[in-house]
Motif scaffolding. Structure first.
Motif, PDB file in Angstrom:
ATOM      1  N   GLY A   6       1.810  -0.147   1.920  1.00  0.00           N
ATOM      2  CA  GLY A   6       2.082   0.936   1.391  1.00  0.00           C
ATOM      3  C   GLY A   6       2.742   0.547   0.506  1.00  0.00           C
ATOM      4  O   GLY A   6       3.119   0.179  -0.292  1.00  0.00           O
ATOM      5  N   CYS A   7       2.898   2.371   0.142  1.00  0.00           N
ATOM      6  CA  CYS A   7       4.290   2.159  -1.534  1.00  0.00           C
ATOM      7  C   CYS A   7       5.425   1.471  -1.642  1.00  0.00           C
ATOM      8  O   CYS A   7       6.003   1.413   0.242  1.00  0.00           O
ATOM      9  CB  CYS A   7       4.555   3.759  -1.531  1.00  0.00           C
ATOM     10  SG  CYS A   7       6.018   3.426  -2.572  1.00  0.00           S
ATOM     11  N   PRO A   8       6.196   0.162  -2.064  1.00  0.00           N
ATOM     12  CA  PRO A   8       7.432  -0.403  -1.787  1.00  0.00           C
ATOM     13  C   PRO A   8       7.939   0.794  -0.951  1.00  0.00           C
ATOM     14  O   PRO A   8       9.216   0.148  -0.977  1.00  0.00           O
ATOM     15  CB  PRO A   8       7.243  -1.378  -2.573  1.00  0.00           C
ATOM     16  CG  PRO A   8       6.670  -0.835  -3.464  1.00  0.00           C
ATOM     17  CD  PRO A   8       5.339   0.056  -3.212  1.00  0.00           C
ATOM     18  N   TYR A   9       8.514   1.800  -1.497  1.00  0.00           N
ATOM     19  CA  TYR A   9       9.615   2.427  -1.681  1.00  0.00           C
ATOM     20  C   TYR A   9       8.537   3.699  -0.769  1.00  0.00           C
ATOM     21  O   TYR A   9      10.094   3.660   0.047  1.00  0.00           O
ATOM     22  CB  TYR A   9       9.575   3.323  -2.755  1.00  0.00           C
ATOM     23  CG  TYR A   9      10.098   2.684  -4.281  1.00  0.00           C
ATOM     24  CD1 TYR A   9      10.987   1.387  -3.660  1.00  0.00           C
ATOM     25  CD2 TYR A   9       9.487   1.822  -4.931  1.00  0.00           C
ATOM     26  CE1 TYR A   9      11.082   0.736  -5.162  1.00  0.00           C
ATOM     27  CE2 TYR A   9       9.329   1.464  -5.907  1.00  0.00           C
ATOM     28  CZ  TYR A   9      10.256   0.611  -6.040  1.00  0.00           C
ATOM     29  OH  TYR A   9      10.690  -0.379  -7.381  1.00  0.00           O
ATOM     30  N   GLY A  10       8.428   3.066   0.562  1.00  0.00           N
ATOM     31  CA  GLY A  10       7.898   4.042   1.620  1.00  0.00           C
ATOM     32  C   GLY A  10       7.123   5.677   1.200  1.00  0.00           C
ATOM     33  O   GLY A  10       7.147   6.631   2.137  1.00  0.00           O
ATOM     34  N   MET A  11       6.894   6.049   0.436  1.00  0.00           N
ATOM     35  CA  MET A  11       6.085   7.036  -0.201  1.00  0.00           C
ATOM     36  C   MET A  11       5.068   7.609   0.701  1.00  0.00           C
ATOM     37  O   MET A  11       4.973   8.697   1.179  1.00  0.00           O
ATOM     38  CB  MET A  11       5.539   7.654  -1.695  1.00  0.00           C
ATOM     39  CG  MET A  11       6.569   7.406  -3.015  1.00  0.00           C
ATOM     40  SD  MET A  11       7.065   9.014  -3.290  1.00  0.00           S
ATOM     41  CE  MET A  11       5.201   9.048  -4.007  1.00  0.00           C
ATOM     42  N   HIS A  12       4.229   6.607   1.694  1.00  0.00           N
ATOM     43  CA  HIS A  12       3.142   6.692   2.396  1.00  0.00           C
ATOM     44  C   HIS A  12       3.930   6.886   3.512  1.00  0.00           C
ATOM     45  O   HIS A  12       2.906   7.611   4.533  1.00  0.00           O
ATOM     46  CB  HIS A  12       2.318   5.324   2.631  1.00  0.00           C
ATOM     47  CG  HIS A  12       3.155   4.069   2.943  1.00  0.00           C
ATOM     48  ND1 HIS A  12       3.744   3.622   2.165  1.00  0.00           N
ATOM     49  CD2 HIS A  12       2.814   3.583   4.450  1.00  0.00           C
ATOM     50  CE1 HIS A  12       5.211   2.991   3.560  1.00  0.00           C
ATOM     51  NE2 HIS A  12       4.213   2.988   3.663  1.00  0.00           N
ATOM     52  N   ARG A  13       4.339   7.499   3.898  1.00  0.00           N
ATOM     53  CA  ARG A  13       4.883   7.789   5.340  1.00  0.00           C
ATOM     54  C   ARG A  13       6.183   9.518   4.623  1.00  0.00           C
ATOM     55  O   ARG A  13       6.133  10.252   6.072  1.00  0.00           O
ATOM     56  CB  ARG A  13       6.839   6.463   5.262  1.00  0.00           C
ATOM     57  CG  ARG A  13       6.549   4.993   6.340  1.00  0.00           C
ATOM     58  CD  ARG A  13       5.677   5.551   7.153  1.00  0.00           C
ATOM     59  NE  ARG A  13       5.394   4.355   7.522  1.00  0.00           N
ATOM     60  CZ  ARG A  13       5.029   4.129   9.242  1.00  0.00           C
ATOM     61  NH1 ARG A  13       4.892   5.582  10.376  1.00  0.00           N
ATOM     62  NH2 ARG A  13       4.407   3.224   9.990  1.00  0.00           N
ATOM     63  N   VAL A  14       5.914   9.420   3.647  1.00  0.00           N
ATOM     64  CA  VAL A  14       6.522  11.088   4.261  1.00  0.00           C
ATOM     65  C   VAL A  14       5.330  12.422   4.039  1.00  0.00           C
ATOM     66  O   VAL A  14       3.857  12.103   3.688  1.00  0.00           O
ATOM     67  CB  VAL A  14       7.212  11.303   2.422  1.00  0.00           C
ATOM     68  CG1 VAL A  14       7.233  12.453   1.101  1.00  0.00           C
ATOM     69  CG2 VAL A  14       7.951  10.653   1.694  1.00  0.00           C
ATOM     70  N   LEU A  15       5.786  13.498   5.104  1.00  0.00           N
ATOM     71  CA  LEU A  15       4.916  14.401   4.952  1.00  0.00           C
ATOM     72  C   LEU A  15       4.424  15.111   4.089  1.00  0.00           C
ATOM     73  O   LEU A  15       4.639  16.000   4.299  1.00  0.00           O
ATOM     74  CB  LEU A  15       5.194  14.214   6.551  1.00  0.00           C
ATOM     75  CG  LEU A  15       4.745  13.373   7.560  1.00  0.00           C
ATOM     76  CD1 LEU A  15       4.549  13.880   9.217  1.00  0.00           C
ATOM     77  CD2 LEU A  15       3.104  12.754   7.865  1.00  0.00           C
ATOM     78  N   GLU A  16       6.389  15.776   3.980  1.00  0.00           N
ATOM     79  CA  GLU A  16       6.601  16.068   3.602  1.00  0.00           C
ATOM     80  C   GLU A  16       8.011  17.027   2.599  1.00  0.00           C
ATOM     81  O   GLU A  16       8.884  16.298   3.011  1.00  0.00           O
ATOM     82  CB  GLU A  16       6.470  17.912   4.206  1.00  0.00           C
ATOM     83  CG  GLU A  16       7.468  17.620   5.125  1.00  0.00           C
ATOM     84  CD  GLU A  16       7.688  19.202   5.927  1.00  0.00           C
ATOM     85  OE1 GLU A  16       8.092  20.580   5.486  1.00  0.00           O
ATOM     86  OE2 GLU A  16       7.334  19.267   7.216  1.00  0.00           O
ATOM     87  N   PRO A  17       8.456  16.753   1.628  1.00  0.00           N
ATOM     88  CA  PRO A  17       7.147  17.248   0.159  1.00  0.00           C
ATOM     89  C   PRO A  17       6.414  15.916  -0.277  1.00  0.00           C
ATOM     90  O   PRO A  17       7.192  15.530  -0.248  1.00  0.00           O
ATOM     91  CB  PRO A  17       7.871  18.061  -0.572  1.00  0.00           C
ATOM     92  CG  PRO A  17       9.242  18.064  -0.579  1.00  0.00           C
ATOM     93  CD  PRO A  17       9.631  17.008   1.012  1.00  0.00           C
TER      94      PRO A  17
END
Lengths: 345, 345
Positions: A6-17
């Motif tokens: 995943g993205c090291p900063y956790g962007m892949h876990r962001v559902l919205e926005p």
């Protein structure tokens, strides 16, 4: 079983926005199946941020059952314990359950007890059960799981310090670690708010580093704080003055030391102490603002308004090895360890 | 005739509340008789802060006569042009009338035309007459007087630059001067908001200093800004990306340069660009926040949240010789001078 990176900063876990970072996100994906650069933790305790905890207590009319419902509702809605009213989070304590394959080189093993040093506002979380709410400490014992991204900092809890003492230190670990980096031998170092948790740790680091030609000046307001500071024996000068009164501070400092500070560390947890910090620092000196009550514009325009050429630093809560440095302070200094055991637990 | 020395910060002029500094004061003593460490100036023009000017226009229903009344009322009530609604001030242009005896060693003489570089929110002011209100520039021509304290910074207006150009530069003088101090040869310097007033001056100082081994990266959003930057020829790389989208910025920068910035200078005049600045800077690098839209907590908690060990500086509007340094940029760079003459006047 770990899936792709995943993205090291956790962007892949962001559902919205979409496109926002986890902290700014409305909702996170809290599926407890890790990517290969994540860490899965069995959570034992949440340390809820005190502003958030108080808000929940109020909303619940101080009823524990209702408090639990509110907390479960927050996590169900957002995938993280990010209080929508206060905007704040907290941290967690738990035991490492699984380490993604991409992070195997870390000095961390399954079973280690860790404290997260990133905010709950950006941490994917699931609460299965709320076991106990400690109203006195804003801690909540739960059964649940959380995920740390590869950029997410944490500390392995030390064996030789009581857990609550370690947590109290870790909460402000950035301050002594940054002090250690900033102080030079011979410096006059002023710590404003020196009687508090972060301030007293900074005194220790400053005293260690100024050497015989330097001096450590502690500033706080009120007899209790001043006596606490004197008891530590870390400050060469202790000043009792209100940090919201900049000219008073300037006069008291100059009267006691005959000069201004090379480095001023602001650890005061109330607003409007920027000007005192700026005025008490010599031209060409440095002000380190660790207090979250600092106003960016008050500092920037304030220094300009008095024509003061000082370097002003925003207190980054993180610097390399900050947990190590901060915990070591309590090992080096029995008096501080006692203070933390008695007061800040 | 000058009386005794006042406080260098002007505390002696504070009528209420006692003990506060002039900027925080409700009311100042605007008696136009100077202390021996003050400067008396015949004021020609007030440059009202744009937030304040717009508020006054609105309150007055855009009626000039009513605007004049509101301004006179503010100064009559507070002894300074400190807008009670917006909290902001502006600066003034005028001619030195009298220099206190304690300040005679300064390189300043009676008759010099100066621009104040401290805010009107802390400047004792009397308005005798409002002559003309320039709605397009937020400038107000007056007959009146103002006082500068000994800590109050100002710039003698240069002979060789149009006044409005000089003022536009002086307004952001801290940015290029701090850039000059921070950039080291070989650095990769990222300027975010590089197409604006302060950003373009920073590009010049950065380019001068990075040398052949360094590089200057300009970031802004939109074709107009990007073309303006390209026309200056100061940036080695120009990136068109939205600074409120941190991951986009990180990817675009890394894609173009293959590395992160050693020094990032944030000159964006909109909020929520802290994370882009932090993510685009290498571990151990420095972020300089010049934008007044910066949030202290967003920067402090944001860096911690992604475990980024960067030094973050609050953009002090003042640094030694900042007016000199900033004005010199326009003398060194004809393209920038033209840009300022065309756009920022």
């Amino acid at each position: 079983m770990p899936v792709a990176s995943g993205c090291p900063y956790g962007m892949h876990r962001v559902l919205e926005p979409k496109g926002s970072l986890p902290q700014g996100a409305q909702r996170l994906d809290n599926t407890m199946e890790i990517y290969d650069n994540e860490i899965l933790v069995d959570v034992e305790t949440l340390n809820i941020d005190s502003a958030s905890f108080n808000q929940i207590r109020q909303q619940a009319g101080d009823d524990e059952r209702r408090m639990a419902e509110i907390m479960l509702e927050i996590v169900a809605t957002r995938g993280k314990h990010h209080n929508p009213v206060t905007g704040s989070g907290g941290m967690f304590i738990g035991r490492v359950r699984e380490i993604g394959s991409a992070l195997q080189s870390r000095e961390l093993k399954v079973g280690d007890r860790i404290a997260s040093l990133v905010s709950l506002t950006l941490t994917p979380l699931v609460i299965k059960e709320i076991k106990r709410i400690h109203k006195d400490t804003a801690q909540v014992d739960i059964a649940g799981q959380a995920i740390l991204f590869s950029s997410g900092i944490y500390a392995v809890l030390p064996q030789d310090l009581p857990e609550k003492v370690a947590l109290a230190v870790l909460d402000v670990a950035g301050a002594p670690a940054q002090t250690a980096k900033l102080v030079k031998p011979g410096d006059t170092v002023l710590v404003i708010g020196a009687g508090g948790k972060s301030g007293s740790l900074c005194l220790h680091e400053a005293k260690k580093r100024v050497g015989p030609a330097g001096q450590v000046v502690a500033m706080d307001y009120g007899e209790a704080a001043v006596n606490r500071i004197k008891g530590l024996g870390l400050a060469d000068v202790v000043l009792n003055v209100d940090a919201t009164k900049p000219i008073d501070c300037l006069q008291v400092l100059h009267g006691a030391c005959g000069k201004l500070a090379d480095l001023t560390i602001n650890c005061v947890n109330i607003p409007q102490t920027e000007m005192a910090s700026i005025l008490c620092t010599r031209d060409g000196g440095t002000v380190y603002f660790f207090s979250m009550a600092t106003s960016f514009t008050a500092a920037a325009l304030g220094a300009e308004g008095v024509g003061k050429d000082v370097t002003m630093l925003i207190g980054n809560g993180y610097t390399k090895n900050h947990a190590l440095i901060a915990l070591e302070v309590l090992r080096e200094n029995p008096k501080l360890r006692q203070l933390f055991s008695e007061i800040y637990v």
